[in-house]
Design a protein around this motif. Structure first.
Motif, PDB file in Angstrom:
ATOM      1  N   LEU A 179       0.827  -1.207   0.000  1.00 57.46           N
ATOM      2  CA  LEU A 179       0.000   0.000   0.000  1.00 57.46           C
ATOM      3  C   LEU A 179       0.861   1.256   0.000  1.00 57.46           C
ATOM      4  O   LEU A 179       0.561   2.228  -0.699  1.00 57.46           O
ATOM      5  CB  LEU A 179      -0.931   0.001   1.208  1.00 57.46           C
TER       6      LEU A 179
ATOM      7  N   ALA B 286       0.568   4.185  -2.670  1.00 55.42           N
ATOM      8  CA  ALA B 286      -0.140   5.406  -2.277  1.00 55.42           C
ATOM      9  C   ALA B 286       0.635   6.295  -1.308  1.00 55.42           C
ATOM     10  O   ALA B 286       0.144   7.377  -0.954  1.00 55.42           O
ATOM     11  CB  ALA B 286      -1.491   5.039  -1.660  1.00 55.42           C
ATOM     12  N   GLY B 287       1.810   5.867  -0.877  1.00 57.96           N
ATOM     13  CA  GLY B 287       2.592   6.676   0.048  1.00 57.96           C
ATOM     14  C   GLY B 287       2.054   6.627   1.466  1.00 57.96           C
ATOM     15  O   GLY B 287       1.055   5.961   1.756  1.00 57.96           O
TER      16      GLY B 287
ATOM     17  N   GLU C 285       0.590   8.959   3.239  1.00 59.47           N
ATOM     18  CA  GLU C 285      -0.739   9.558   3.402  1.00 59.47           C
ATOM     19  C   GLU C 285      -1.840   8.611   2.942  1.00 59.47           C
ATOM     20  O   GLU C 285      -2.980   8.685   3.418  1.00 59.47           O
ATOM     21  CB  GLU C 285      -0.817  10.877   2.621  1.00 59.47           C
ATOM     22  N   GLY C 286      -1.508   7.736   1.998  1.00 60.35           N
ATOM     23  CA  GLY C 286      -2.514   6.818   1.475  1.00 60.35           C
ATOM     24  C   GLY C 286      -2.691   5.551   2.279  1.00 60.35           C
ATOM     25  O   GLY C 286      -3.576   4.736   1.982  1.00 60.35           O
ATOM     26  N   LEU C 287      -1.844   5.363   3.290  1.00 58.54           N
ATOM     27  CA  LEU C 287      -1.948   4.180   4.143  1.00 58.54           C
ATOM     28  C   LEU C 287      -2.919   4.450   5.284  1.00 58.54           C
ATOM     29  O   LEU C 287      -2.798   5.446   5.993  1.00 58.54           O
ATOM     30  CB  LEU C 287      -0.578   3.814   4.716  1.00 58.54           C
ATOM     31  N   SER C 288      -3.891   3.579   5.448  1.00 52.31           N
ATOM     32  CA  SER C 288      -4.809   3.677   6.580  1.00 52.31           C
ATOM     33  C   SER C 288      -5.126   2.273   7.062  1.00 52.31           C
ATOM     34  O   SER C 288      -5.029   1.304   6.297  1.00 52.31           O
ATOM     35  CB  SER C 288      -6.099   4.396   6.190  1.00 52.31           C
TER      36      SER C 288
ATOM     37  N   ARG D 147      -8.007   0.801   4.942  1.00 51.12           N
ATOM     38  CA  ARG D 147      -7.602   0.258   3.634  1.00 51.12           C
ATOM     39  C   ARG D 147      -6.820  -1.043   3.812  1.00 51.12           C
ATOM     40  O   ARG D 147      -6.979  -1.986   3.039  1.00 51.12           O
ATOM     41  CB  ARG D 147      -6.742   1.270   2.877  1.00 51.12           C
TER      42      ARG D 147
ATOM     43  N   LYS E  97      -0.680   3.385  13.251  1.00 60.89           N
ATOM     44  CA  LYS E  97      -0.170   3.599  11.898  1.00 60.89           C
ATOM     45  C   LYS E  97       1.305   3.985  11.944  1.00 60.89           C
ATOM     46  O   LYS E  97       2.102   3.519  11.121  1.00 60.89           O
ATOM     47  CB  LYS E  97      -0.989   4.690  11.191  1.00 60.89           C
TER      48      LYS E  97
ATOM     49  N   TRP F 232       8.433   6.086  -0.494  1.00 58.98           N
ATOM     50  CA  TRP F 232       7.951   6.619   0.785  1.00 58.98           C
ATOM     51  C   TRP F 232       8.997   6.496   1.896  1.00 58.98           C
ATOM     52  O   TRP F 232       8.827   7.071   2.980  1.00 58.98           O
ATOM     53  CB  TRP F 232       6.689   5.862   1.218  1.00 58.98           C
TER      54      TRP F 232
END
Length: 238
Positions: free
Chosen positions: A18, A22-23, A25-28, A31, A50, A95
C-alpha cells in the motif's frame, strides 16, 4: 484472509504494498484491513498504530539490500554495489525517505545496513570520525538523488497537467545564458537516461573523493560524531 490467520509479518508485507502505491498519506488501517479482509481494529491489535506500522515497514525494506563482503570484492566494489542497491531499493519504496525523515526508525533491518556500511568503509581504511563521515557521505548521495527523483516526478506531473508551465520555465531559463545553453543541449534526451548518467557520474565522484581522502588529502578531526545517535541513519542527521 480470515482474521484469525493474520500475523504481524503479513500486515507489514501488505502495508509495504500500500505504501508503494499510495505513500504514507494513502496508508490507513481501514484500507489495510479491507485488503486483508479483516477489521481495522485487528490491524491496531497487531501493530499498535499507523506510525508504528510505518516504522516496521521501513525497517523491513532495508533487508532487501544485498551486502557484498568488502574483503572479498574490495571496498570500492562493495561500496558501489551498496549505493546502487540502496538507490534501487529507495526507488522501489519512494515513501522510505519521508518515513525516516519523520519517524524514529531503527530496527534489525536498518542496523544490518548500517553495520555493513561501516564494514565497507572500514575496509577502505577509514577510522573514527572519518569513518562516520564516509558512511554518511555515501548515504546522503542516495538520499539526495531520491529527493531529486521525487522533484522531477512532481514537475513532470505538473507540466503534463498544465503545459503552460513548461513554456514559462523556458521563458525564465532564456534570461540566463548558461542555464539556457544547458536546457537546450539536454532537450529531447530521455529523462531516465540522463538520470542514470548523472547518478553514475555522482557515484564515481563520491568514491573518487573518498579515495582521495584515504591518500591523506584533508581530515575531519574535531567534527562531532553522530555514530551513537538513536536514529543515526547514514546521511540523515536528526
Amino acid at each position: 484472509m480470515p482474521r484469525e490467520t493474520l500475523n504481524r509479518d503479513q500486515i507489514v508485507e501488505v502495508a509495504i504494498e500500500l505504501l508503494d502505491g499510495a505513500g504514507i498519506e494513502g496508508l490507513s488501517m481501514r484500507r489495510l484491513g479491507k485488503r486483508l479482509d479483516s477489521a481495522a481494529t485487528a490491524m491496531y491489535w497487531h501493530v499498535g498504530s499507523k506510525e508504528n506500522l510505518v516504522v516496521l515497514a521501513a525497517d523491513r525494506v532495508w533487508g532487501e539490500i544485498e551486502l557484498l563482503d568488502p574483503v572479498e570484492t574490495g571496498w570500492r566494489t562493495a561500496a558501489r554495489a551498496l549505493v546502487q542497491d540502496t538507490y534501487a531499493m529507495v526507488k522501489r519504496h519512494p515513501w522510505l525517505i519521508p518515513a525516516i525523515s519523520t519517524y524514529v526508525v531503527h530496527g534489525p533491518g536498518m542496523a544490518r545496513f548500517q553495520n555493513h556500511s561501516y564494514a565497507v568503509y572500514e575496509a577502505a581504511g577509514f577510522r573514527g570520525r572519518d569513518l562516520d563521515w564516509a558512511v554518511n557521505t555515501a548515504f546522503t548521495f542516495v538520499a539526495g538523488f531520491a529527493l531529486f527523483d521525487a522533484a522531477q516526478a512532481a514537475a513532470a506531473r505538473a507540466m503534463a497537467a498544465a503545459p503552460d508551465l513548461a513554456v514559462r520555465a523556458d521563458e525564465i531559463a532564456a534570461r540566463y545564458p548558461r542555464l539556457r545553453e544547458r536546457t537546450e543541449a539536454l532537450r529531447g534526451i530521455d529523462a531516465a537516461e540522463l538520470i542514470g548518467q548523472s547518478f553514475a557520474f555522482g557515484l564515481d565522484t563520491v568514491l573518487d573523493g573518498l579515495e582521495a581522502r584515504l591518500r591523506g588529502e584533508g581530515s575531519t578531526a574535531g567534527v562531532p560524531s553522530i555514530a551513537g545517535t538513536s536514529n543515526a541513519v547514514p546521511g540523515l542527521l536528526h
